[in-house]
Design a protein around this motif. Structure first.
Motif, short mmCIF file in Angstrom:
data_model
loop_
_atom_site.label_atom_id
_atom_site.label_comp_id
_atom_site.label_asym_id
_atom_site.label_seq_id
_atom_site.Cartn_x
_atom_site.Cartn_y
_atom_site.Cartn_z
N GLY A 252 36.13 29.51 52.39
CA GLY A 252 35.45 28.72 51.36
C GLY A 252 35.05 29.56 50.16
N ALA A 253 35.69 30.70 49.98
CA ALA A 253 35.31 31.64 48.93
C ALA A 253 35.55 31.12 47.52
CB ALA A 253 36.05 32.96 49.11
N ALA A 254 36.49 30.19 47.35
CA ALA A 254 36.78 29.72 45.99
C ALA A 254 35.53 29.13 45.34
CB ALA A 254 37.91 28.69 46.03
N GLY A 255 34.78 28.35 46.07
CA GLY A 255 33.55 27.77 45.53
C GLY A 255 32.54 28.83 45.14
N VAL A 256 32.46 29.89 45.92
CA VAL A 256 31.53 30.98 45.64
C VAL A 256 31.99 31.80 44.44
CG1 VAL A 256 30.52 33.10 46.60
CG2 VAL A 256 30.82 31.10 48.06
N LEU A 257 33.29 32.03 44.33
CA LEU A 257 33.83 32.85 43.24
C LEU A 257 33.59 32.24 41.87
CD1 LEU A 257 37.28 34.16 44.48
CD2 LEU A 257 35.20 35.47 44.02
N PHE A 258 33.74 30.94 41.79
CA PHE A 258 33.70 30.31 40.48
C PHE A 258 32.37 29.64 40.19
CE2 PHE A 258 38.15 30.67 41.78
CZ PHE A 258 38.56 31.54 40.78
N ASP A 259 31.37 29.89 41.02
CA ASP A 259 30.00 29.44 40.78
C ASP A 259 29.09 30.58 41.19
OD1 ASP A 259 27.54 28.26 40.57
OD2 ASP A 259 27.91 26.71 42.08
N VAL A 260 28.64 31.35 40.20
CA VAL A 260 27.86 32.56 40.49
C VAL A 260 26.53 32.25 41.18
CG1 VAL A 260 28.89 34.04 38.74
CG2 VAL A 260 26.95 32.59 38.14
N ARG B 298 32.17 42.48 42.53
CA ARG B 298 33.24 41.95 43.40
C ARG B 298 33.61 40.53 42.99
NH1 ARG B 298 32.39 41.74 49.29
NH2 ARG B 298 34.61 41.28 49.37
N LYS B 299 32.60 39.70 42.72
CA LYS B 299 32.88 38.31 42.31
C LYS B 299 33.64 38.27 41.01
CE LYS B 299 29.23 35.50 44.35
NZ LYS B 299 28.11 34.59 44.05
N THR B 300 33.24 39.11 40.07
CA THR B 300 33.91 39.13 38.76
C THR B 300 35.36 39.54 38.91
OG1 THR B 300 31.82 39.67 37.69
CG2 THR B 300 33.83 40.14 36.44
N ILE B 301 35.60 40.59 39.69
CA ILE B 301 36.98 41.06 39.89
C ILE B 301 37.80 39.99 40.61
CG2 ILE B 301 38.42 42.77 41.07
CD1 ILE B 301 36.03 44.76 40.64
N LEU B 302 37.26 39.42 41.68
CA LEU B 302 38.00 38.41 42.45
C LEU B 302 38.20 37.12 41.66
CD1 LEU B 302 36.56 38.94 46.04
CD2 LEU B 302 38.85 39.50 45.19
N ALA B 303 37.27 36.82 40.76
CA ALA B 303 37.43 35.61 39.92
C ALA B 303 38.62 35.75 38.99
CB ALA B 303 36.15 35.34 39.14
N ALA B 304 39.04 36.97 38.69
CA ALA B 304 40.27 37.20 37.91
C ALA B 304 41.47 37.33 38.85
CB ALA B 304 40.12 38.45 37.05
N HIS B 305 41.25 37.96 40.01
CA HIS B 305 42.32 38.24 40.96
C HIS B 305 42.94 36.95 41.51
CE1 HIS B 305 44.27 40.76 44.07
NE2 HIS B 305 43.99 39.78 44.93
N VAL B 306 42.13 36.00 41.88
CA VAL B 306 42.63 34.77 42.51
C VAL B 306 43.55 33.97 41.58
CG1 VAL B 306 41.93 32.55 43.50
CG2 VAL B 306 40.78 34.65 44.21
N PRO B 307 43.16 33.68 40.33
CA PRO B 307 44.10 32.95 39.46
C PRO B 307 45.36 33.74 39.14
CG PRO B 307 41.88 32.91 38.51
CD PRO B 307 41.85 33.82 39.70
N MET B 308 45.23 35.08 39.04
CA MET B 308 46.45 35.88 38.82
C MET B 308 47.38 35.76 40.02
SD MET B 308 45.49 39.43 36.85
CE MET B 308 44.26 39.99 38.02
N GLY B 309 46.81 35.74 41.22
CA GLY B 309 47.62 35.58 42.42
C GLY B 309 48.36 34.26 42.43
N LEU B 310 47.68 33.20 42.02
CA LEU B 310 48.35 31.90 41.93
C LEU B 310 49.44 31.93 40.86
CD1 LEU B 310 45.26 29.54 42.32
CD2 LEU B 310 47.05 30.03 44.03
N GLY B 311 49.18 32.65 39.77
CA GLY B 311 50.19 32.80 38.72
C GLY B 311 51.42 33.52 39.23
#
Length: 177
Positions: free
Chosen positions: A114-122, A42-55
């Motif tokens: 606060g998920a951004a901190g969790v997503l980008f720091d395993v 889930r973290k791996t998928i969301l770590a790609a999903h979030v920046p794509m969403g901002l894009g």
């Protein structure tokens, strides 16, 4: 670069197809993350999903600004009657609104949990429960509605291209010189 009365310009075409590709990837990754059972997956998928969403947010704002400030859309296809043209305008407007709502609700979920901190720091610990924040319901419903609108958009484009033969796909591709 700009559109003519019969053809979308290079900027509009590029923004359209780039947005389409990223939105399909976002929808797929969003539903995959919801179905994933493992935390790392889930973290791996969301770590790609979030920046794509901002894009997509940036691309969508650029598209809106492009149409408002710099370019004009081509005239409707020759075989489109008034109600089809109006329906297409409504579908396009709703699509833009849904994309923006999905971006805003996604940012809201990140901010409220606060998920951004969790997503980008395993090593930061487990993902929060997104269902506990209000934007989550809008995000899920919005994604489903967007899929329905995109399906309608694609079916209409294929119908007009292959049945009515007014070539909307050719108009929304790079002009041949």
């Amino acid at each position: 670069m700009k559109s003519t009365s019969t053809q979308y310009g290079t900027i509009a075409v590029t923004l359209h197809w780039l947005s389409a590709a990223v939105i399909v990837a976002l929808l797929a990754s969003g539903f995959l993350s919801g179905a994933a059972t493992g935390e790392v997956g889930r973290k791996t998928i969301l770590a790609a999903h979030v920046p794509m969403g901002l894009g997509v947010l940036v691309l969508t704002v650029l598209r809106i600004l492009w149409w408002l400030v710099a370019d004009r859309k081509p005239l409707p296809g020759s075989t489109a009657n008034m109600w089809q043209h109006r329906l297409a305008q409504i579908v396009h407007a709703l699509t833009y609104v849904l994309i923006l709502l999905l971006c805003i609700s996604g940012i809201g979920m990140m901010a409220l949990t606060g998920a951004a901190g969790v997503l980008f720091d395993v090593t930061a610990g487990p993902l929060p429960d997104f269902t506990e924040v209000a934007p989550r319901a809008l995000h899920g419903l919005g994604a489903r509605l967007l899929m329905a609108l995109l399906a309608l958009h694609v079916v209409a484009a294929l119908y007009h291209h292959f049945v009515r033969r007014d070539q909307p796909i050719s108009r929304m591709w790079y002009a041949q010189k």
